[in-house]
Design a protein around this motif. Structure first.
Motif, mmCIF file in Angstrom:
data_model
loop_
_atom_site.group_PDB
_atom_site.id
_atom_site.type_symbol
_atom_site.label_atom_id
_atom_site.label_comp_id
_atom_site.label_asym_id
_atom_site.label_seq_id
_atom_site.Cartn_x
_atom_site.Cartn_y
_atom_site.Cartn_z
ATOM 1 N N GLY A 76 0.815 -1.213 0.000
ATOM 2 C CA GLY A 76 0.000 0.000 0.000
ATOM 3 C C GLY A 76 0.844 1.256 0.000
ATOM 4 O O GLY A 76 0.522 2.238 -0.673
ATOM 5 N N ALA A 77 1.949 1.251 0.748
ATOM 6 C CA ALA A 77 2.843 2.415 0.766
ATOM 7 C C ALA A 77 3.421 2.655 -0.632
ATOM 8 O O ALA A 77 3.497 3.797 -1.098
ATOM 9 N N PHE A 78 3.817 1.579 -1.320
ATOM 10 C CA PHE A 78 4.312 1.714 -2.695
ATOM 11 C C PHE A 78 3.213 2.234 -3.617
ATOM 12 O O PHE A 78 3.447 3.122 -4.433
ATOM 13 N N PHE A 79 2.004 1.659 -3.499
ATOM 14 C CA PHE A 79 0.902 2.060 -4.370
ATOM 15 C C PHE A 79 0.510 3.518 -4.145
ATOM 16 O O PHE A 79 0.200 4.236 -5.095
ATOM 17 N N LEU A 80 0.509 3.956 -2.903
ATOM 18 C CA LEU A 80 0.154 5.339 -2.607
ATOM 19 C C LEU A 80 1.179 6.296 -3.215
ATOM 20 O O LEU A 80 0.826 7.307 -3.830
ATOM 21 N N GLU A 81 2.445 5.972 -3.068
ATOM 22 C CA GLU A 81 3.494 6.800 -3.668
ATOM 23 C C GLU A 81 3.368 6.822 -5.184
ATOM 24 O O GLU A 81 3.491 7.876 -5.811
ATOM 25 N N GLU A 82 3.118 5.663 -5.784
ATOM 26 C CA GLU A 82 2.993 5.597 -7.239
ATOM 27 C C GLU A 82 1.806 6.416 -7.721
ATOM 28 O O GLU A 82 1.901 7.126 -8.729
ATOM 29 N N ASN A 83 0.683 6.349 -7.024
ATOM 30 C CA ASN A 83 -0.480 7.145 -7.415
ATOM 31 C C ASN A 83 -0.175 8.633 -7.300
ATOM 32 O O ASN A 83 -0.517 9.419 -8.183
ATOM 33 N N ALA A 84 0.498 9.028 -6.221
ATOM 34 C CA ALA A 84 0.862 10.441 -6.041
ATOM 35 C C ALA A 84 1.815 10.897 -7.142
ATOM 36 O O ALA A 84 1.667 12.005 -7.682
ATOM 37 N N HIS A 85 2.777 10.061 -7.486
ATOM 38 C CA HIS A 85 3.738 10.395 -8.537
ATOM 39 C C HIS A 85 3.030 10.579 -9.872
ATOM 40 O O HIS A 85 3.256 11.566 -10.579
ATOM 41 N N ARG A 86 2.176 9.627 -10.210
ATOM 42 C CA ARG A 86 1.461 9.724 -11.481
ATOM 43 C C ARG A 86 0.522 10.932 -11.504
ATOM 44 O O ARG A 86 0.372 11.582 -12.536
ATOM 45 N N ALA A 87 -0.112 11.224 -10.386
ATOM 46 C CA ALA A 87 -0.994 12.390 -10.314
ATOM 47 C C ALA A 87 -0.192 13.672 -10.537
ATOM 48 O O ALA A 87 -0.620 14.565 -11.278
ATOM 49 N N TYR A 88 0.960 13.750 -9.916
ATOM 50 C CA TYR A 88 1.834 14.916 -10.079
ATOM 51 C C TYR A 88 2.216 15.085 -11.547
ATOM 52 O O TYR A 88 2.103 16.174 -12.118
ATOM 53 N N LEU A 89 2.693 14.003 -12.159
ATOM 54 C CA LEU A 89 3.108 14.076 -13.562
ATOM 55 C C LEU A 89 1.934 14.426 -14.471
ATOM 56 O O LEU A 89 2.066 15.249 -15.389
ATOM 57 N N ALA A 90 0.776 13.820 -14.224
ATOM 58 C CA ALA A 90 -0.404 14.090 -15.055
ATOM 59 C C ALA A 90 -0.824 15.552 -14.951
ATOM 60 O O ALA A 90 -1.206 16.167 -15.955
ATOM 61 N N CYS A 91 -0.730 16.126 -13.771
ATOM 62 C CA CYS A 91 -1.096 17.533 -13.581
ATOM 63 C C CYS A 91 -0.157 18.466 -14.342
ATOM 64 O O CYS A 91 -0.572 19.537 -14.784
ATOM 65 N N THR A 92 1.088 18.063 -14.497
ATOM 66 C CA THR A 92 2.027 18.911 -15.241
ATOM 67 C C THR A 92 1.735 18.894 -16.739
ATOM 68 O O THR A 92 2.155 19.795 -17.453
ATOM 69 N N LEU A 93 1.014 17.884 -17.202
ATOM 70 C CA LEU A 93 0.713 17.761 -18.626
ATOM 71 C C LEU A 93 -0.630 18.368 -19.012
ATOM 72 O O LEU A 93 -0.939 18.486 -20.189
ATOM 73 N N GLY A 94 -1.440 18.708 -18.043
ATOM 74 C CA GLY A 94 -2.754 19.267 -18.344
ATOM 75 C C GLY A 94 -3.784 18.777 -17.359
ATOM 76 O O GLY A 94 -3.498 18.627 -16.183
ATOM 77 N N GLN A 95 -4.971 18.494 -17.839
ATOM 78 C CA GLN A 95 -6.078 18.065 -16.991
ATOM 79 C C GLN A 95 -6.118 16.548 -16.902
ATOM 80 O O GLN A 95 -6.493 15.883 -17.860
ATOM 81 N N PRO A 96 -5.755 15.967 -15.750
ATOM 82 C CA PRO A 96 -5.795 14.506 -15.602
ATOM 83 C C PRO A 96 -7.229 13.971 -15.655
ATOM 84 O O PRO A 96 -8.183 14.681 -15.356
ATOM 85 N N VAL A 97 -7.346 12.711 -16.008
ATOM 86 C CA VAL A 97 -8.638 12.029 -15.995
ATOM 87 C C VAL A 97 -8.643 11.149 -14.755
ATOM 88 O O VAL A 97 -8.030 10.084 -14.722
ATOM 89 N N TRP A 98 -9.289 11.625 -13.678
ATOM 90 C CA TRP A 98 -9.346 10.884 -12.423
ATOM 91 C C TRP A 98 -10.395 9.793 -12.538
ATOM 92 O O TRP A 98 -11.367 9.921 -13.273
ATOM 93 N N MET A 99 -10.204 8.725 -11.781
ATOM 94 C CA MET A 99 -11.221 7.666 -11.741
ATOM 95 C C MET A 99 -12.401 8.148 -10.908
ATOM 96 O O MET A 99 -12.221 8.820 -9.893
ATOM 97 N N ASP A 100 -13.600 7.788 -11.355
ATOM 98 C CA ASP A 100 -14.759 8.127 -10.530
ATOM 99 C C ASP A 100 -14.878 7.106 -9.399
ATOM 100 O O ASP A 100 -14.254 6.040 -9.440
ATOM 101 N N ASP A 101 -15.657 7.442 -8.391
ATOM 102 C CA ASP A 101 -15.758 6.610 -7.188
ATOM 103 C C ASP A 101 -16.201 5.183 -7.483
ATOM 104 O O ASP A 101 -15.643 4.234 -6.938
ATOM 105 N N ALA A 102 -17.199 5.029 -8.330
ATOM 106 C CA ALA A 102 -17.737 3.685 -8.602
ATOM 107 C C ALA A 102 -16.698 2.797 -9.268
ATOM 108 O O ALA A 102 -16.497 1.647 -8.859
ATOM 109 N N GLU A 103 -16.024 3.316 -10.290
ATOM 110 C CA GLU A 103 -15.045 2.470 -10.976
ATOM 111 C C GLU A 103 -13.835 2.217 -10.085
ATOM 112 O O GLU A 103 -13.256 1.131 -10.099
#
Length: 131
Positions: A76-103
């Motif tokens: 979980g610690a690895f997954f949380l870091e990876e999600n944060a890293h990808r979110a950071y990178l995606a934000c630098t490229l424009g508008q990220p497509v976040w997953m909705d709650d249900a999916e």
């Protein structure tokens, strides 16, 4: 933990961006006290902030991650870091497509049920410990 630390100094929760991040589909509360958790009172406050969630971001500090067993916790610690890293990178490229709650919740249930990615990360951790 560089990217998780960055998310701990903003006012919004870390959105889910990819499959491994769905492990936190139940939410990522923010523990608001930036001091070390070095007293019983602060430990109780952190536990209360965490509540039923798998993890919590700690403002100006990092994060705390739990799991059903040691493998889930470490992974979980690895997954949380990876999600944060990808979110950071995606934000630098424009508008990220976040997953909705249900999916995200459906993917999380499948991830936990299959344990495949959890086992793969744990295998890497074990190999690193041997070297």
């Amino acid at each position: 933990t560089r990217f998780r630390n960055v998310t701990g100094v903003q006012t919004c929760a870390l959105p889910i961006l990819h499959l491994m991040g769905t492990l936190f589909a139940d939410g990522l509360p923010i523990y608001d006290d930036p001091r070390l958790v070095s007293t019983t009172e602060r430990g109780i406050a952190l536990a209360n902030a965490l509540g039923p969630h798998r993890a919590a971001l700690m403002r100006a500090h990092g994060s705390v991650v739990t799991g059903g067993d040691v493998e889930e916790c470490v992974t979980g610690a690895f997954f949380l870091e990876e999600n944060a890293h990808r979110a950071y990178l995606a934000c630098t490229l424009g508008q990220p497509v976040w997953m909705d709650d249900a999916e995200a919740k459906a993917a999380a249930a499948e991830l936990i049920r299959s344990r495949g990615p959890i086992r793969r990360v744990w295998a890497m951790v074990e190999i690193e410990g041997v070297e």
